[in-house]
Design a protein around this motif. Structure first.
Motif, mmCIF file in Angstrom:
data_model
loop_
_atom_site.group_PDB
_atom_site.id
_atom_site.type_symbol
_atom_site.label_atom_id
_atom_site.label_comp_id
_atom_site.label_asym_id
_atom_site.label_seq_id
_atom_site.Cartn_x
_atom_site.Cartn_y
_atom_site.Cartn_z
ATOM 1 N N PRO A 346 0.824 -1.214 0.000
ATOM 2 C CA PRO A 346 0.000 0.000 0.000
ATOM 3 C C PRO A 346 0.860 1.268 0.000
ATOM 4 O O PRO A 346 0.860 2.046 0.951
ATOM 5 C CB PRO A 346 -0.789 -0.138 1.309
ATOM 6 C CG PRO A 346 0.103 -0.928 2.203
ATOM 7 C CD PRO A 346 0.923 -1.830 1.333
ATOM 8 N N ILE A 347 1.608 1.449 -1.084
ATOM 9 C CA ILE A 347 2.499 2.617 -1.182
ATOM 10 C C ILE A 347 2.145 3.364 -2.466
ATOM 11 O O ILE A 347 2.082 2.758 -3.540
ATOM 12 C CB ILE A 347 3.985 2.162 -1.201
ATOM 13 C CG1 ILE A 347 4.358 1.563 0.160
ATOM 14 C CG2 ILE A 347 4.913 3.323 -1.540
ATOM 15 C CD1 ILE A 347 5.735 0.934 0.222
ATOM 16 N N ARG A 348 1.891 4.680 -2.354
ATOM 17 C CA ARG A 348 1.507 5.450 -3.541
ATOM 18 C C ARG A 348 2.757 6.027 -4.215
ATOM 19 O O ARG A 348 3.484 6.826 -3.632
ATOM 20 C CB ARG A 348 0.543 6.582 -3.144
ATOM 21 C CG ARG A 348 0.010 7.341 -4.364
ATOM 22 C CD ARG A 348 -1.036 8.381 -3.994
ATOM 23 N NE ARG A 348 -1.301 9.267 -5.116
ATOM 24 C CZ ARG A 348 -1.892 10.442 -5.016
ATOM 25 N NH1 ARG A 348 -2.327 10.870 -3.829
ATOM 26 N NH2 ARG A 348 -2.088 11.209 -6.077
ATOM 27 N N VAL A 349 3.007 5.575 -5.449
ATOM 28 C CA VAL A 349 4.170 6.033 -6.229
ATOM 29 C C VAL A 349 3.648 6.778 -7.449
ATOM 30 O O VAL A 349 2.790 6.269 -8.169
ATOM 31 C CB VAL A 349 5.021 4.828 -6.708
ATOM 32 C CG1 VAL A 349 6.308 5.314 -7.366
ATOM 33 C CG2 VAL A 349 5.341 3.890 -5.553
ATOM 34 N N GLU A 350 4.138 8.002 -7.683
ATOM 35 C CA GLU A 350 3.655 8.796 -8.821
ATOM 36 C C GLU A 350 4.817 9.294 -9.674
ATOM 37 O O GLU A 350 5.968 9.359 -9.221
ATOM 38 C CB GLU A 350 2.844 10.009 -8.324
ATOM 39 C CG GLU A 350 1.547 9.656 -7.617
ATOM 40 C CD GLU A 350 0.438 9.166 -8.555
ATOM 41 O OE1 GLU A 350 0.670 9.059 -9.778
ATOM 42 O OE2 GLU A 350 -0.665 8.878 -8.053
ATOM 43 N N LEU A 351 4.473 9.670 -10.915
ATOM 44 C CA LEU A 351 5.458 10.206 -11.872
ATOM 45 C C LEU A 351 5.233 11.706 -12.013
ATOM 46 O O LEU A 351 4.091 12.161 -12.080
ATOM 47 C CB LEU A 351 5.261 9.528 -13.238
ATOM 48 C CG LEU A 351 6.220 9.968 -14.353
ATOM 49 C CD1 LEU A 351 7.621 9.422 -14.108
ATOM 50 C CD2 LEU A 351 5.716 9.481 -15.724
ATOM 51 N N LEU A 352 6.329 12.483 -12.044
ATOM 52 C CA LEU A 352 6.196 13.923 -12.306
ATOM 53 C C LEU A 352 7.292 14.361 -13.273
ATOM 54 O O LEU A 352 8.443 14.550 -12.887
ATOM 55 C CB LEU A 352 6.287 14.724 -11.005
ATOM 56 C CG LEU A 352 5.905 16.204 -11.130
ATOM 57 C CD1 LEU A 352 4.453 16.360 -11.534
ATOM 58 C CD2 LEU A 352 6.155 16.951 -9.836
ATOM 59 N N THR A 353 6.924 14.438 -14.564
ATOM 60 C CA THR A 353 7.859 14.911 -15.599
ATOM 61 C C THR A 353 7.101 15.913 -16.460
ATOM 62 O O THR A 353 5.933 16.202 -16.196
ATOM 63 C CB THR A 353 8.348 13.748 -16.497
ATOM 64 O OG1 THR A 353 7.195 13.237 -17.199
ATOM 65 C CG2 THR A 353 8.996 12.632 -15.710
ATOM 66 N N GLY A 354 7.760 16.413 -17.488
ATOM 67 C CA GLY A 354 7.131 17.400 -18.365
ATOM 68 C C GLY A 354 5.871 16.894 -19.048
ATOM 69 O O GLY A 354 4.984 17.680 -19.414
ATOM 70 N N ILE A 355 5.755 15.550 -19.221
ATOM 71 C CA ILE A 355 4.589 15.043 -19.970
ATOM 72 C C ILE A 355 3.373 14.808 -19.072
ATOM 73 O O ILE A 355 2.296 14.511 -19.551
ATOM 74 C CB ILE A 355 4.918 13.739 -20.756
ATOM 75 C CG1 ILE A 355 5.478 12.662 -19.817
ATOM 76 C CG2 ILE A 355 5.876 14.003 -21.890
ATOM 77 C CD1 ILE A 355 5.647 11.304 -20.492
ATOM 78 N N VAL A 356 3.570 14.959 -17.725
ATOM 79 C CA VAL A 356 2.415 14.828 -16.817
ATOM 80 C C VAL A 356 1.768 16.203 -16.715
ATOM 81 O O VAL A 356 2.347 17.125 -16.146
ATOM 82 C CB VAL A 356 2.864 14.330 -15.418
ATOM 83 C CG1 VAL A 356 1.674 14.202 -14.481
ATOM 84 C CG2 VAL A 356 3.590 12.996 -15.541
#
Length: 699
Positions: A346-356
């Motif tokens: 139960p771990i929330r992993v997210e992406l943050l790059t120019g395309i998000v």
């Protein structure tokens, strides 16, 4: 004394305004002190006389003593003459040759007078000759005091204005006569005495005019040590200040998340090297000091797993973690890898790059601010101002050479206390270089590969063997594998005979009509590049034709062949990085280095090293020796300039270590730089920081 050395170089006899301008522009020499620290690059022994019957055609500069028997002239076209003096020492005869200056020669040199001739002997018409040598009257030259003649690097512009090595030597001689002895000391006796280093005055006079090899070596050791000592003192002072100013979060608990992962999700047992590194990181995280650690390890050694387990400790202590990558494609791969590792947790992993963008971006930013996002993976976008965290406690930076000290500092401001920082690099950095470039970081090394990995086989082939190479590629693809083919350039350059990616791509389509291909190079739009890469990653294309843009961070376990065309054009570190793109699965992988037949000795050495070893550290050490620190992959891009005047980080590893040990003793004893016995050192460091040394690049 220091005021004399600060004098403008223009006021040294023999310089004047025009030469001052030239020395400023060409060699960055502005003061008398700058000239004093412009050291010779080689020496010629002038303490020894040779007899003519000892000469051979492959000798460097030598000197002989004798007298002129006669002169002879030879016409060389309109109004030009070659003048030859027949010269003997009683044991043989040589010719001294001039191609101009007839009147000067007859006015200056007499038959039967004793001279000492200094020059390079060559053979012409079966006889030894010296062209335009230095000639002195034997009565005016005391050989015992001649010692080693220094040679100074000069530029074409300097030579045109009469500033040859010989003229620079005359200026240095004038300078040394004008500077009263002793030249001010810059190291206290409690450092120089135990290390048996000579004084600065002796070193400065002997580096320019050593009487023999021993004097020259003693002078070089003293000056190299001094230069490296102050570089190390500066780095260690900076690191010590940083540790004192910035407290680190104390992560005392190894909790549920870490333990669950270790018990249920660990894909394979950790290697001994991974366990050792985890212990080092763990000790940092509970010490109360902010961690700044460099994690080195070859491609595939399991750095990401170590980084993830460290992030889980931060999560167990109620903090967030981030991982920052140099490219979007690498960030996406990290995201996928981490999600695979953490499946069912139960771990929330997210992406943050120019395309998000848009709604998704807002969700991620809100989640970071309210603490519901546990781990964020991204690019430089993560250090921008709008990105705020609830409690950032741990930051992983992948591929250090793409991020400078300034970017790291931006991360420190994302939290009340700066987060613990782990910098990962797959470019193995030789120890001496790591101590200097990353001197403010502690270094951990993963020096073994996980079990089950087969070493990549590296094979050297010539252009003429391409047909058999294509056959081998076919066989690999029929077995379900994929292939990289790397070109050095994108467009044909008029001056260059390099294979061209565009033409090569078309030719390869004709050679392999049965396969589909992707093409990637640095001048494509980011979106197109990502799409092409993605097609290869997903297995839609079998061959990826590319330039070196793929050297960092593409993970395709199914790719088993790396073909590097014109491999002679690449440096060792770059070849090693490219090779690391294959060998990521369980299958045997191959790296094929293709060159032409005309290889220089140095290039052949590089190719041989690549074929002989897969050890990144061995390769990095060899690369440093072959190319010097300024060219090393990564250091070049981030603009690390070593403005070292005499030391050489590649070859002076022992002195770097010696200098660091001494500097560390000082910092341990006087962390606040206040003790009177070290006043000379802190003052000298302050003066050096005002000079043009690129200190910021070094620390």
């Amino acid at each position: 004394m220091s005021s004399i050395l600060e004098q403008d170089i223009m006021y040294l006899t023999g310089v004047g305004p025009k030469r001052k301008e030239l020395l400023n522009k060409e060699l960055n020499l502005h003061t008398w002190g700058d000239l004093l620290e412009y050291y010779p690059y080689k020496y010629v022994d002038r303490s020894r006389l040779y007899s003519i019957n000892e000469l051979s055609g492959d000798m460097p500069y030598v000197q002989i003593k004798g007298h002129i028997l006669s002169f002879e002239e030879f016409a060389m076209g309109a109004r030009k003459k070659r003048i030859v003096a027949h010269f003997t020492d009683g044991r043989g005869i040589v010719d001294i040759v001039w191609f101009n200056g007839t009147k000067y020669i007859y006015d200056t040199y007499q038959i039967n007078e004793d001279y000492i001739v200094f020059g390079k002997p060559t053979i012409y018409g079966g006889r030894f000759q010296f062209a335009h040598p230095d000639i002195d009257k034997a009565s005016e030259l005391q050989l015992s005091q001649m010692g080693m003649q220094p040679y100074y690097s000069t530029t074409e512009k300097m030579k045109k204005m009469g500033l040859t090595s010989q003229n620079v030597e005359k200026l240095t001689k004038t300078l040394l006569q004008k500077i009263p002895s002793p030249i001010a000391e810059t190291l206290p006796p409690f450092i120089t005495a135990p290390l048996h280093l000579i004084s600065r005055d002796e070193a400065m006079r002997q580096i320019h005019y050593p009487h023999n090899k021993e004097e020259m070596q003693r002078a070089r050791l003293r000056l190299k040590f001094e230069e490296l000592f102050y570089v190390q003192l500066n780095i260690l002072r900076y690191a010590s200040d940083h540790r004192r100013k910035y407290r680190g979060y104390i992560f005392s608990c190894v909790g549920e998340k870490f333990n669950w992962f270790y018990a249920h999700n660990l894909p394979f047992s950790l290697t001994e090297a991974q366990k050792r590194v985890m212990r080092e990181i763990r000790a940092d995280m509970k010490s109360g000091k902010q961690m700044n650690r460099l994690l080195q390890g070859d491609v595939g050694s399991g750095k990401t797993l170590v980084a993830l387990m460290s992030m889980l400790i931060a999560l167990d202590n109620g903090y967030q973690a981030l991982i920052m990558a140099p490219t979007e494609i690498l960030a996406e791969q990290h995201l996928q890898t981490i999600k695979d590792f953490l499946k069912d947790m139960p771990i929330r992993v997210e992406l943050l790059t120019g395309i998000v963008k848009g709604k998704k971006r807002k969700e991620v930013l809100d989640g970071l601010l309210d603490g519901s996002v546990n781990i964020v993976v991204g690019t430089h976008a993560l250090i921008e101002d709008p990105v705020q965290f609830a409690r950032l406690g741990f930051a992983v930076i992948d591929e250090q050479h793409r991020f400078g000290v300034a970017q790291r500092a931006k991360l420190w401001n994302k939290s009340d206390n700066p987060p613990h920082i782990l910098v990962m690099t797959a470019t193995p950095i030789p120890r001496t270089l790591a101590m200097t470039i990353y001197g403010d970081l502690d270094v951990s090394i993963i020096d073994e590969l996980p079990p089950g990995r087969k070493p990549i086989q590296t094979i050297h082939k010539y252009d003429s063997q391409m047909t058999s190479l294509y056959q081998g590629i076919r066989q690999q693809i029929y077995q379900g594998r994929q292939v990289y083919i790397v070109f050095p350039l994108i467009k044909e350059s008029e001056k260059s005979d390099l294979k061209n990616l565009e033409e090569g791509f078309e030719a390869l389509k004709d050679i392999f009509p049965e396969f589909t291909m992707s093409k990637v190079h640095g001048q494509m739009k980011a979106k197109d590049k990502e799409e092409e890469m993605q097609r290869f990653v997903s297995g839609e294309t079998q061959i990826l034709v590319a330039t070196t843009v793929i050297e960092v961070g593409v993970n395709v376990p199914n790719a088993s062949v790396m073909v590097i065309l014109d491999a002679q054009r690449f440096g060792l570190s770059q070849l090693h990085q490219l090779r690391g793109r294959v060998g990521r699965g369980a299958d045997q992988s191959y790296c094929i280095l293709v060159t032409n037949y005309q290889l220089s000795q140095e290039t052949q050495k590089r190719i041989d090293i690549m074929c002989d070893t897969n050890d990144g550290f061995e390769i990095a050490e060899a690369d440093l020796k072959l190319r010097g620190p300024g060219d090393l992959e990564g250091t070049q891009q981030s603009g690390i300039a070593f403005d070292l005047k005499i030391a050489d980080i590649a070859r002076d590893g022992q002195i770097v270590q010696m200098a660091r040990d001494e500097a560390q003793k000082i910092i341990n004893d006087d962390p606040l730089c206040q003790k009177p016995e070290y006043e000379m050192l802190w003052k000298r460091l302050k003066d050096l920081r005002k000079t043009n040394i690129n200190w910021s690049a070094i620390s």
